[in-house]
Design an enzyme around this catalytic site. Structure first.
Site, PDB file in Angstrom:
ATOM      1  N   ASP A   1       0.882  -1.173   0.000  1.00 20.97           N
ATOM      2  CA  ASP A   1       0.000   0.000   0.000  1.00 20.97           C
ATOM      3  C   ASP A   1       0.914   1.215   0.000  1.00 20.97           C
ATOM      4  OD1 ASP A   1      -1.543   2.167   0.675  1.00 20.97           O
ATOM      5  OD2 ASP A   1      -2.538   1.224   2.386  1.00 20.97           O
TER       6      ASP A   1
ATOM      7  N   TYR B   1       3.709  -8.035  18.106  1.00 25.41           N
ATOM      8  CA  TYR B   1       2.692  -8.223  17.086  1.00 25.41           C
ATOM      9  C   TYR B   1       2.389  -6.896  16.410  1.00 25.41           C
ATOM     10  CZ  TYR B   1      -1.446  -9.679  14.714  1.00 25.41           C
ATOM     11  OH  TYR B   1      -2.353  -9.962  13.728  1.00 25.41           O
TER      12      TYR B   1
ATOM     13  N   LYS C   1      -1.157  -6.242  10.820  1.00 25.41           N
ATOM     14  CA  LYS C   1      -2.190  -6.093   9.777  1.00 25.41           C
ATOM     15  C   LYS C   1      -1.490  -5.926   8.428  1.00 25.41           C
ATOM     16  CE  LYS C   1      -5.265  -6.036  13.084  1.00 25.41           C
ATOM     17  NZ  LYS C   1      -4.290  -5.960  14.191  1.00 25.41           N
TER      18      LYS C   1
HETATM   19 MG    MG Z   1      -3.945   2.369   3.094  1.00 26.48          MG
HETATM   20 MG    MG Z   2      -4.812  -2.270   2.517  1.00 23.84          MG
END
Ligand code: MG
Ligand code: MG
Ligand code: F6R
Length: 410
Positions: free
Chosen positions: A43, A260, A263
């Site tokens: 991203d 952790y 995501k």
């Molecule tokens: Mg994004």
């Molecule tokens: Mg994404």
């Protein structure tokens, strides 16, 4: 070498290697060359907010990979996206972790980030964590899943891509697919699938991995995987000599030992059929189960997996719900074959888009229903994740401010 073709046509690759040797009178065949399928994703900016990359970013990536193909770095490629993540599918003969292949992906993300910055898109350059490319995207921000194998006589590939969730989101569907005969009839009726699978599980907190055997250790495998905050499937391999069946991108899980941060908007590459789960067996769990996965808004909520086409993968409800897409290709001598005519150039492929069909409307409606239901809990658990998994939390500051006001209980 084992013939997985089921009597069907053989790949040009096999013709070039094994059969050439056999025709020269060699009785012992040399190991065939392995093709590598790599998906590298990142991203690097999107609009509006965390919704989708600009088409110019995908176009720039296509141009860079077309050049890499011309230079012989990669055999073939396809550029797509899920939500705000650019996904680069690449096939090549350079093996897992190739500097050249990772370098081409890195160049795509650099260029796409530059475009995102020039357009003042949101979170431009987000997943580029370092200025200097060190030969591999691991630890540098992007995610990757790669597998090398001897291409079979016919090689169906499926590419799952998820947005607004984490790698362990695949643990439930992959358990259904590889461990549950009530999902995958092939585990019962296909002699090679019945031999079972090796399941590699990563322990995010202990920073360890373990390979377990299905079906013998199925219940112990589930005992680990049920804790999605700690354990995730990395890969599954055939125990019938077919090689890897699937591999999941788990890069961010490895970034910081013991912490952790995961995501990862993960991808999962799967090989299907002939001793492995069939295409339909891979897809089935997404129909029959409403799967709640961690991520969604601010990486801090549970939402239901919403199966859809990449075209429908914009996160339009509360930054979600978490999207799952699945595109399919046949591999043909190291090249991708979709619905386009044979010999497509410049990554101009047309994959089979499995979740696009109206058949999945019911699963989508269920996902929205379940997501609305859990949203009714607002900022209360189990709508939000446990404290150790929240991507965002204001609690440390709140506790700090209140330190002097907290009193001992009687
Ligand atoms: Mg994004
Ligand atoms: Mg994404
Ligand atoms: C989740 C995600 C979004 C953002 C949210 C807030 O993975 O990308 O849900 O977390 O839109 O974004 P910021 O903090 O950038 O305002």
């Amino acid at each position: 070498m084992e013939d997985n073709s089921g009597g069907r046509s053989r790949s040009p690759l096999m013709l070039n290697t094994e059969y050439a040797l056999l025709s020269q009178g060699n009785v012992r065949s040399m190991p065939a060359e392995k093709v590598t399928v790599s998906v590298i994703k990142a991203d690097v900016g999107s609009l509006v907010g965390h919704s989708r990359p600009h088409p110019s970013m995908l176009e720039a990536s296509k141009e860079i990979l077309a050049d890499a193909q011309k230079q012989g770095v990669i055999e073939d490629f396809y550029v797509t996206r899920v939500g705000d993540d650019i996904n680069l599918y690449m096939t090549h003969y350079k093996g897992v972790g190739s500097k050249d292949v990772h370098g081409a992906a890195w160049e795509c993300f650099q260029k796409a980030a530059k475009i995102a910055k020039s357009m003042k898109l949101y979170a431009a350059g987000q997943d580029i964590l370092t200025d200097a490319f060190s030969g591999n995207v691991k630890g540098a921000g992007p995610g990757s899943a790669e597998m090398s194998f001897v291409e079979r006589g016919s090689e169906p590939l499926m590419f799952f891509m998820a947005d607004k969730t984490e790698p362990s989101a695949y643990s439930l569907p992959l358990s259904r697919i590889f461990l549950d005969p009530f999902t995958t009839t092939g585990l019962v009726v296909d002699a090679r699938a019945k031999k079972g699978f090796d399941v590699e599980i990563q322990d995010v907190i202990g920073h360890k991995k373990v390979v377990m055997k299905s079906p013998e250790e199925t219940l112990s495998i589930l005992s680990l995987l049920g804790d999605t905050s700690r354990y995730a499937i990395k890969r599954i391999c055939s125990r019938a000599g077919i090689g890897p069946a699937c591999v999941v991108s788990t890069d961010k899980l490895n970034l910081t030992a013991g912490k952790y941060i995961g995501k990862d908007d993960p991808v999962c590459i799967c090989r299907a059929q002939s001793g492995l789960p069939s295409v339909g067996e891979y897809l089935q769990p997404f129909m029959n189960t409403t799967m709640l996965v961690a991520g969604w808004m601010r990486g801090s909520h549970y939402g239901a997996f919403y199966p859809c086409s990449p075209e429908d993968s914009d996160p339009v409800y509360f930054d979600g719900p978490p999207r799952i897409c699945c595109l399919g290709f046949q591999l043909n001598g190291g090249k991708l074959q979709g619905l386009e005519p044979l010999g497509a150039k410049n990554g101009d492929h047309i994959p089979v888009d499995f979740f696009k069909s109206d058949t999945w409307d019911v699963a989508r409606a269920n996902a929205v229903k379940a997501s609305r239901f859990i949203r009714s809990q607002g900022p209360f658990m189990p709508s939000i994740l446990g404290p150790e998994e929240m991507e965002y939390t204001s609690r440390p500051e709140v506790i700090k401010e209140l330190t002097s006001r907290f009193e001992d209980l009687d």
